[in-house]
Write an enzyme that holds these catalytic residues in place. Structure first.
Site, PDB file in Angstrom:
ATOM      1  N   HIS A   1       0.859  -1.057  -0.003  1.00 32.93           N
ATOM      2  CA  HIS A   1       0.189   0.065   0.012  1.00 32.93           C
ATOM      3  C   HIS A   1       1.067   1.249   0.051  1.00 32.93           C
ATOM      4  CE1 HIS A   1      -2.223   3.188   2.326  1.00 32.93           C
ATOM      5  NE2 HIS A   1      -2.886   2.940   1.310  1.00 32.93           N
ATOM      6  N   SER A   2       0.689   2.016  -0.714  1.00 35.23           N
ATOM      7  CA  SER A   2       1.332   3.388  -0.739  1.00 35.23           C
ATOM      8  C   SER A   2       2.769   3.289  -1.042  1.00 35.23           C
ATOM      9  CB  SER A   2       0.906   4.240   0.440  1.00 35.23           C
ATOM     10  OG  SER A   2       1.007   5.776   0.207  1.00 35.23           O
ATOM     11  N   MET A   3       3.523   3.863  -0.061  1.00 40.63           N
ATOM     12  CA  MET A   3       5.119   3.755  -0.002  1.00 40.63           C
ATOM     13  C   MET A   3       5.257   2.204  -0.175  1.00 40.63           C
ATOM     14  SD  MET A   3       7.854   4.633   2.729  1.00 40.63           S
ATOM     15  CE  MET A   3       7.676   2.974   3.663  1.00 40.63           C
TER      16      MET A   3
ATOM     17  N   GLY B   1       4.002  -0.127  -1.690  1.00 39.57           N
ATOM     18  CA  GLY B   1       3.970  -0.300  -3.162  1.00 39.57           C
ATOM     19  C   GLY B   1       5.200  -0.008  -3.721  1.00 39.57           C
TER      20      GLY B   1
END
Length: 306
Positions: free
Chosen positions: A102-104, A106
């Site tokens: 998720h987010s960072m 990813g």
């Protein structure tokens, strides 16, 4: 029951990396990576809705959640988080596994795939395109690097004791910093993100992690790196998240260019899905994405290995 989890600890030279695991040990391995300043609890509501035949391990990056902080004097570089992933995979003796970030997380997952493509069978990116930053001009790049060093030295000079807050104030502070979080989601993150002391709740995260040194890549570099991924990729972006082109500032033209390139040239093995929700849709409304992820996890890879 997939809702039940166990705590794990993996030794590293400066302490340990903490993680939590769901599902059968012999199940297909899935390593889950949280976002910047979050922790493994970000997957608490999603994983119980996913296929029961997998073994899910959600790790806390160094300086986050229950993981040890890096040694004094050491900043947090983006590649250090990628190294954390390799350390955990080695400790689990996983030779090939699925990555979900998720987010960072990813972006970390994406970089791991580019460096170790033979170790990853599928990649799931939640509110992430697999890269951290748009390319910047030289002066802006220099300023960002200088800022990292100056802030680190400033933090070291202060040597502040972590601030204690009441549970209500700690949650309020978290929600103010994360407008996409619901109160329930914030409380879930706080369970792993803070420790109770006689004075109140103290955040577990290392203050130095707030100013990690990031990696900048051009769109052309990103496309060449994406071509290296040997298997299937699922990218989920939220309509009210951080990656919707028409809602971005002009400086984020990078995201628009990346999405167009993904949708036009790599669709034979990269699936991009837009869903209703915010940046934390997987935590706030996991049922919105759980079916999409479950289908992706259970479908066999059809793409020939490079």
């Amino acid at each position: 029951i997939l809702g039940m989890f166990s705590e794990l600890k993996f030794p590293v030279p400066w302490g340990h990396v903490a993680a939590k695991a769901w599902g059968p040990l012999e199940g297909h391995p899935v390593l889950c990576l949280h976002g910047w300043l979050d922790n493994a609890n970000t997957f608490d509501k999603l994983i119980p809705l996913l296929p029961r035949g997998c073994y899910y391990v959600a790790m806390d990056f160094s300086g986050h959640g229950f993981s040890s902080h890096r040694p004094a004097g050491c900043p947090y570089h983006f590649l250090d988080y990628v190294t954390d992933v390799r350390r955990v995979a080695d400790a689990l003796q996983w030779r090939r596994f699925t990555l979900m970030g998720h987010s960072m997380g990813g972006a970390v997952a994406g970089m791991f795939c580019f460096l170790y493509p033979e170790m990853v069978d599928k990649l799931i990116l939640l509110e992430s395109l697999g890269f951290l930053l748009a390319p910047e001009d030289t002066e802006a790049w220099l300023k960002s690097k200088r800022r990292v060093i100056d802030r680190l030295l400033s933090l070291e000079a202060k040597e502040q004791t972590p601030k204690a807050r009441s549970p209500e104030a700690a949650l309020q502070r978290l929600l103010e910093a994360n407008s996409h979080l619901t109160a329930e989601g914030g409380a879930i993150l706080l369970q792993r993100g803070a420790t109770e002391t006689p004075a109140g709740l103290v955040y577990n995260r290392d203050m130095r992690a707030r100013m990690q040194s990031r990696e900048s890549l051009t769109v052309d570099q990103c496309m060449k790196l994406l071509q290296k991924i040997q298997d299937r990729v699922l990218i989920i972006v939220s309509q009210d998240g951080l990656l919707v082109p028409h809602k971005l500032h002009s400086r984020n033209h990078f995201v628009k260019a990346m999405r167009e390139a993904l949708e036009s040239t790599l669709k034979e093995h990269i699936q991009l899905v837009e869903v209703p929700g915010s940046h934390f849709v997987h935590l706030n409304e996991p049922e919105v994405v759980s079916g999409i992820i479950s289908n992706f996890l259970t479908v066999q890879n059809t793409r020939a290995r490079l």
